[in-house]
Design an enzyme around this catalytic site. Structure first.
Site, PDB file in Angstrom:
ATOM      1  N   GLU A  41      57.685  13.970  -4.692  1.00  0.00           N
ATOM      2  CA  GLU A  41      58.374  14.610  -5.802  1.00  0.00           C
ATOM      3  C   GLU A  41      58.032  16.085  -5.988  1.00  0.00           C
ATOM      4  O   GLU A  41      58.775  16.814  -6.614  1.00  0.00           O
ATOM      5  CB  GLU A  41      58.168  13.837  -7.113  1.00  0.00           C
ATOM      6  CG  GLU A  41      56.752  13.775  -7.623  1.00  0.00           C
ATOM      7  CD  GLU A  41      55.965  12.566  -7.127  1.00  0.00           C
ATOM      8  OE1 GLU A  41      55.074  12.124  -7.860  1.00  0.00           O
ATOM      9  OE2 GLU A  41      56.217  12.086  -6.018  1.00  0.00           O
TER      10      GLU A  41
ATOM     11  N   ARG B 273      43.996   7.123  -4.002  1.00  0.00           N
ATOM     12  CA  ARG B 273      43.737   6.064  -4.986  1.00  0.00           C
ATOM     13  C   ARG B 273      44.071   4.671  -4.457  1.00  0.00           C
ATOM     14  O   ARG B 273      43.527   3.680  -4.937  1.00  0.00           O
ATOM     15  CB  ARG B 273      44.459   6.373  -6.296  1.00  0.00           C
ATOM     16  CG  ARG B 273      43.936   7.682  -6.900  1.00  0.00           C
ATOM     17  CD  ARG B 273      44.543   8.057  -8.211  1.00  0.00           C
ATOM     18  NE  ARG B 273      45.973   8.262  -8.141  1.00  0.00           N
ATOM     19  CZ  ARG B 273      46.746   8.452  -9.210  1.00  0.00           C
ATOM     20  NH1 ARG B 273      46.218   8.464 -10.417  1.00  0.00           N
ATOM     21  NH2 ARG B 273      48.024   8.621  -9.074  1.00  0.00           N
TER      22      ARG B 273
END
Length: 172
Positions: A100, A63
């Site tokens: 994460e 992105r």
């Protein structure tokens, strides 16, 4: 660009719980990038602190590519595509990092000139692993990071503790 434009752009970012896995709250920027005025307002906000200070925009896959392209077009500079491992036919450098929900490696092509000034751009700053790896990658390629900018910083995840100063348009 007005504050109203940015406020409206922020409302277009949606949250998708438990994606790509349980416990992760994915921030979807698709509605924002589909809206021309919102995309323009965010792009201008990303550029503002760095105007005239960079020679090329480093866009982080995937992105970050979207914003790097709009920034490059507005600023009249090129793009350094920072890709996920295995996507470049002949990477010049690679850096691995933690995120994460796993680990990853990014790679960069041999397109930078020694000392070239790079503005790194991504959509979201979460734990900071990707952006920190991109900063190291640019240094490994012999260029200088003049700044890092993201659309949204997820403050609670503490990514800035790894990345150092990052210009953020929105926080969440």
């Amino acid at each position: 660009m007005t504050n109203t434009d940015l406020e409206r752009a922020q409302t277009l970012i949606t949250s998708i719980p438990d994606y790509p896995q349980s416990g992760v709250n994915f921030r979807d920027i698709s509605p924002l990038i589909a809206d021309g005025p919102a995309l323009r307002a965010v792009t201008e906000a990303l550029i503002a602190p760095f105007d005239g200070q960079f020679d090329i925009v480093g866009g982080l896959e995937a992105r970050g590519f979207l914003f790097a392209g709009t920034i490059a077009a507005i600023a009249g500079v090129g793009i350094l595509p920072i890709r996920k491992a295995g996507k470049l036919p002949k990477p010049a450098a690679a850096v691995s990092y933690s995120l994460e929900y796993g680990t990853a490696t990014i790679e960069g092509p041999d397109v930078l000139k020694e000392g070239e000034r790079v503005l790194l751009v991504d959509d979201i700053l979460a734990t900071g692993g990707t952006l920190t790896a991109a900063q190291a990658l640019v240094a490994d390629l012999g260029a200088e990071v003049v700044g890092s900018a993201v659309v949204l910083e997820l403050v609670d995840l503490g990514g800035r503790s790894l990345t150092g100063d990052v210009h953020t348009v929105f926080t969440g």
